[in-house]
Design an enzyme around this catalytic site. Structure first.
Site, PDB file in Angstrom:
ATOM      1  N   HIS A   1       0.831  -1.208   0.000  1.00 35.59           N
ATOM      2  CA  HIS A   1       0.000   0.000   0.000  1.00 35.59           C
ATOM      3  C   HIS A   1       0.871   1.267   0.000  1.00 35.59           C
ATOM      4  O   HIS A   1       0.728   2.130  -0.872  1.00 35.59           O
ATOM      5  CB  HIS A   1      -0.910  -0.030   1.237  1.00 35.59           C
ATOM      6  CG  HIS A   1      -1.824   1.133   1.365  1.00 35.59           C
ATOM      7  ND1 HIS A   1      -3.154   1.084   0.998  1.00 35.59           N
ATOM      8  CD2 HIS A   1      -1.631   2.395   1.823  1.00 35.59           C
ATOM      9  CE1 HIS A   1      -3.717   2.250   1.226  1.00 35.59           C
ATOM     10  NE2 HIS A   1      -2.818   3.072   1.728  1.00 35.59           N
ATOM     11  N   GLU A   2       1.793   1.335   0.946  1.00 37.31           N
ATOM     12  CA  GLU A   2       2.614   2.550   1.048  1.00 37.31           C
ATOM     13  C   GLU A   2       3.525   2.694  -0.175  1.00 37.31           C
ATOM     14  O   GLU A   2       3.813   3.813  -0.601  1.00 37.31           O
ATOM     15  CB  GLU A   2       3.442   2.549   2.336  1.00 37.31           C
ATOM     16  CG  GLU A   2       2.610   2.538   3.634  1.00 37.31           C
ATOM     17  CD  GLU A   2       1.553   3.637   3.734  1.00 37.31           C
ATOM     18  OE1 GLU A   2       1.767   4.740   3.198  1.00 37.31           O
ATOM     19  OE2 GLU A   2       0.481   3.372   4.334  1.00 37.31           O
TER      20      GLU A   2
ATOM     21  N   HIS B   1       1.669   4.564  -2.736  1.00 38.70           N
ATOM     22  CA  HIS B   1       1.729   6.013  -2.486  1.00 38.70           C
ATOM     23  C   HIS B   1       3.097   6.571  -2.908  1.00 38.70           C
ATOM     24  O   HIS B   1       3.197   7.637  -3.512  1.00 38.70           O
ATOM     25  CB  HIS B   1       1.554   6.303  -0.987  1.00 38.70           C
ATOM     26  CG  HIS B   1       0.136   6.221  -0.498  1.00 38.70           C
ATOM     27  ND1 HIS B   1      -0.882   6.969  -1.050  1.00 38.70           N
ATOM     28  CD2 HIS B   1      -0.424   5.519   0.525  1.00 38.70           C
ATOM     29  CE1 HIS B   1      -2.012   6.704  -0.382  1.00 38.70           C
ATOM     30  NE2 HIS B   1      -1.769   5.829   0.565  1.00 38.70           N
TER      31      HIS B   1
ATOM     32  N   GLU C   1      -5.014   7.601  -2.769  1.00 36.48           N
ATOM     33  CA  GLU C   1      -5.462   6.299  -2.274  1.00 36.48           C
ATOM     34  C   GLU C   1      -5.707   5.332  -3.426  1.00 36.48           C
ATOM     35  O   GLU C   1      -5.606   4.117  -3.256  1.00 36.48           O
ATOM     36  CB  GLU C   1      -6.740   6.457  -1.442  1.00 36.48           C
ATOM     37  CG  GLU C   1      -6.487   6.852   0.003  1.00 36.48           C
ATOM     38  CD  GLU C   1      -5.603   5.866   0.768  1.00 36.48           C
ATOM     39  OE1 GLU C   1      -5.884   4.662   0.732  1.00 36.48           O
ATOM     40  OE2 GLU C   1      -4.627   6.306   1.384  1.00 36.48           O
TER      41      GLU C   1
END
Ligand code: ZN
Length: 501
Positions: free
Chosen positions: A266-267, A270, A296
Site C-alpha cells: 500500500h505505502e 503512495h 489512495e
C-alpha cells in the site's frame, strides 16, 4: 516567466524550505525521536510554522495572487505556473480564512481532545470524549462557514478539501450504489466465510524476516531505494520531501503474516506516485498527488487489485514459502490467494477486507453528514454508530472502544476525509479496467514484470502532480469522469468467483 511570477518565487521557495523542515520533524517524531523529545521540540516546530505562515500569508503575496489569477485567466501563464497559482490560492484561502486567535485555540483544543479520545478509548467511556468532541464540531462548522460559497453546506466545504471533484451529490450516488450491491453480496459471502481456512496467517512470523521480505516486495513493485527509505512506526504512512526523497514506514505484527506485507505494498503505491512526479513540478506546490482520493487509488491499486491477485504471487510465492517453510510448506498458492482475499464482516475499519471496507466508510460518511446538518445529538452518536454497523455489516460493537471510538481522526477535527479511502478504491478499479484493455496485465505479472504497469501510471497519472484534477486525469485516461460502476463490478466479479456464488 511572467514578471509577477518572478516576484512570487522567493516567497514560494522560502515557504517550500520551511515546509520541508516541518515535514522532516514530523518524520522524525513518528520514527526516531525519543518519547520526551516533543516537550521541547514542539517549540522549534512552532517557530518554523509561524515563519511559514508569515512567509505565505501577507499583503505582498495576496496582491501577487490576485494579479497572477488575472494573468492565468488571460492565458499568460504556463500550465505549470497555473497549477502552482491554483494551489497557492487554495492554501492562502484556507490559512487566511481563520482568525489567528481562533486557529491557536483550535490547535490547543485538538491536542486536549486527542488525549481525551485516547483515554476514552482505553477506558471504553465515550462520555470522556463527548464534551471535547462537541467543541471540535462547533469549531469545524464555524471554520467551514468562513469559506463556504453561497448556498454551500459546511460539510461540502470539508469534503472538497480532500477531493475537489466529488461533493455530497456525487458521493450520495456513489455510496447508494455500493449499499444496494455490496451489502447483499457481503451477506451471501459471510455465510460461506468458513469455507476458507486462514489459520496459517496467525502463526508466529519472525519480525526480522518480515522486514526483509517486505523490503523485497517494495523493491519488486518498483520502490527506488536511491530515492526513498523504509522505517518503522506505530501506523504505516508515506511522507515526501520531493521526488528524490520519499519515505515510507511499516508496522510489523509477529502473529500476522499479511498485515505488514499489504501495508508495505500500500505505502509503496503512495511512494511511486510521489517518486514519479515530474522534475519540473517537484518542490513546488503542484508537486504532489492531485487529491487524497487519487493518492489512495494508487496505494489501493497495488495493495488490492495487483497485490491480492494470483498472477502477482505466481512468480514470488515460493520465495515467501522459503522464508517461512515451517508455517507455509503445506499451504498451496491457491490456498494462500483465498486466504488473503477472505472476507468477513468485522468491527474495525483498518483491519477490514476489501469487500467490507467501503461499508465502514459509508457509516462514517453518513454520520458526518448528519453531524454537520445538525441532525443528530453528539451524545446519541454511539447508538447511531451501532445501529449502522448492524444494518450494513450485520454485527454490533459490544463496546464503544471497538465502535465509535476506534478511529483517531475525529479527535483532531478531521472531517470529510474518510470518503477518500472508498473513492480511491473506486478510481483504482476504473483505471484497472482501462489498463487491462491496453496491456496483458496478467501475463506481465506472471512474468514478474511490473514495469509496463508502473510506466503507464507514471505517464498518465503520476507525473502531472496537481496540474490535472481527478476528473481531468480520469477523463484523459479512461474517457470518462469518476464512475463507481467499475468498482461495484470489480468487487462482484471477484467475490462471486472466489466464493463460487
Ligand atoms: Zn493510504
Amino acid at each position: 516567466m511572467s514578471k509577477a511570477f518572478e516576484e512570487l518565487m522567493p516567497y514560494l521557495d522560502k515557504s517550500m524550505a520551511l515546509q520541508t523542515a516541518r515535514s522532516l520533524f514530523e518524520w522524525d517524531e513518528q520514527t526516531m525521536a525519543p518519547f520526551e523529545a516533543a516537550d521541547y521540540t514542539s517549540k522549534v516546530i512552532g517557530i518554523i510554522s509561524d515563519e511559514y505562515m508569515k512567509c505565505l500569508i501577507n499583503d505582498d503575496v495576496r496582491k501577487l495572487i490576485k494579479k497572477l489569477k488575472d494573468e492565468a485567466r488571460q492565458d499568460k501563464l504556463t500550465d505549470k505556473e497555473k497549477a502552482i497559482i491554483k494551489e497557492l490560492d487554495k492554501t492562502f484561502e484556507q490559512l487566511e480564512s481563520i482568525p489567528p486567535d481562533e486557529y491557536r485555540a483550535f490547535n490547543e483544543l485538538t491536542s486536549i481532545s486527542n488525549r481525551a479520545w485516547a483515554k476514552a478509548k482505553k477506558d471504553n467511556d465515550y462520555q470522556v470524549f463527548a464534551p471535547h468532541f462537541k467543541k471540535i464540531i462547533e469549531y469545524k462548522k464555524k471554520f467551514a462557514s468562513y469559506r463556504a460559497k453561497k448556498g454551500q453546506s459546511p460539510y461540502e466545504v470539508l469534503l472538497k478539501d480532500y477531493e475537489e471533484c466529488l461533493g455530497i451529490k456525487e458521493l450520495d450516488i456513489f455510496f447508494d450504489k455500493i449499499k444496494q450491491e455490496i451489502v447483499p453480496l457481503l451477506k451471501q459471502v459471510s455465510k460461506k466465510s468458513d469455507t476458507i481456512d486462514k489459520t496459517y496467517n496467525f502463526l508466529n512470523y519472525d519480525i526480522d524476516k518480515q522486514k526483509e521480505f517486505c523490503k523485497y516486495l517494495s523493491g519488486y513493485i518498483g520502490f527506488d531505494f536511491n530515492k526513498g527509505v523504509i522505517a518503522q512506526s506505530a501506523h504505516p504512512f508515506t511522507l515526501q520531501l520531493h521526488n528524490h526523497d520519499v519515505r515510507i514506514t511499516n508496522k510489523y505484527i509477529e502473529n500476522n503474516l499479511e498485515s505488514a506485507m499489504f501495508s508495505i505494498i500500500h505505502e509503496t503505491g503512495h511512494a511511486l506516485y510521489e517518486m514519479n512526479i515530474d522534475d519540473s513540478l517537484t518542490q513546488t506546490l503542484a508537486g504532489t498527488g492531485t487529491s487524497m482520493g487519487m493518492h489512495e487509488s494508487q496505494s489501493r491499486f497495488y495493495e488490492n487489485i495487483i497485490g491480492r491477485s494470483k498472477a502477482f504471487w505466481t512468480p514470488i510465492y515460493d520465495k515467501l514459502v522459503d522464508t517461512y517453510p515451517e508455517n507455509l510448506k503445506n499451504i498451496t498458492l491457491d490456498h494462500f490467494i483465498k486466504g488473503i482475499n477472505k472476507s468477513e464482516p468485522s468491527l474495525i475499519r483498518t483491519e477490514a477486507d476489501e469487500l467490507s471496507y467501503p461499508l465502514h466508510i459509508i457509516i462514517r460518511y453518513e454520520i458526518e453528514k448528519m453531524i454537520f446538518a445538525d441532525e443528530v445529538d453528539v451524545d446519541k452518536l454511539p447508538e447511531l454508530w451501532n445501529e449502522k454497523y448492524q444494518e450494513y455489516l450485520g454485527i454490533t460493537p459490544t463496546n464503544d472502544a471497538d465502535g465509535i471510538l476506534q478511529d483517531t481522526h475525529w479527535s483532531f477535527g478531521e472531517f470529510g476525509y474518510f470518503p477518500s479511502y472508498a473513492i480511491g478504491s473506486a478510481i483504482a478499479s476504473q483505471l484497472y479496467a482501462k489498463i487491462v484493455e491496453v496491456m496483458p496485465v496478467e501475463e506481465y505479472l506472471e512474468e514478474g514484470n511490473l514495469t509496463p504497469i508502473r510506466e503507464f501510471l507514471r505517464d498518465n497519472i503520476h507525473k502531472y502532480g496537481t496540474s490535472k484534477n481527478t476528473n481531468q486525469l480520469l477523463k484523459d485516461v479512461t474517457d470518462e469522469e469518476f464512475n463507481a460502476d467499475y468498482y461495484v463490478n470489480y468487487l462482484k466479479d471477484k467475490y462471486e468467483k472466489l466464493y463460487e456464488l
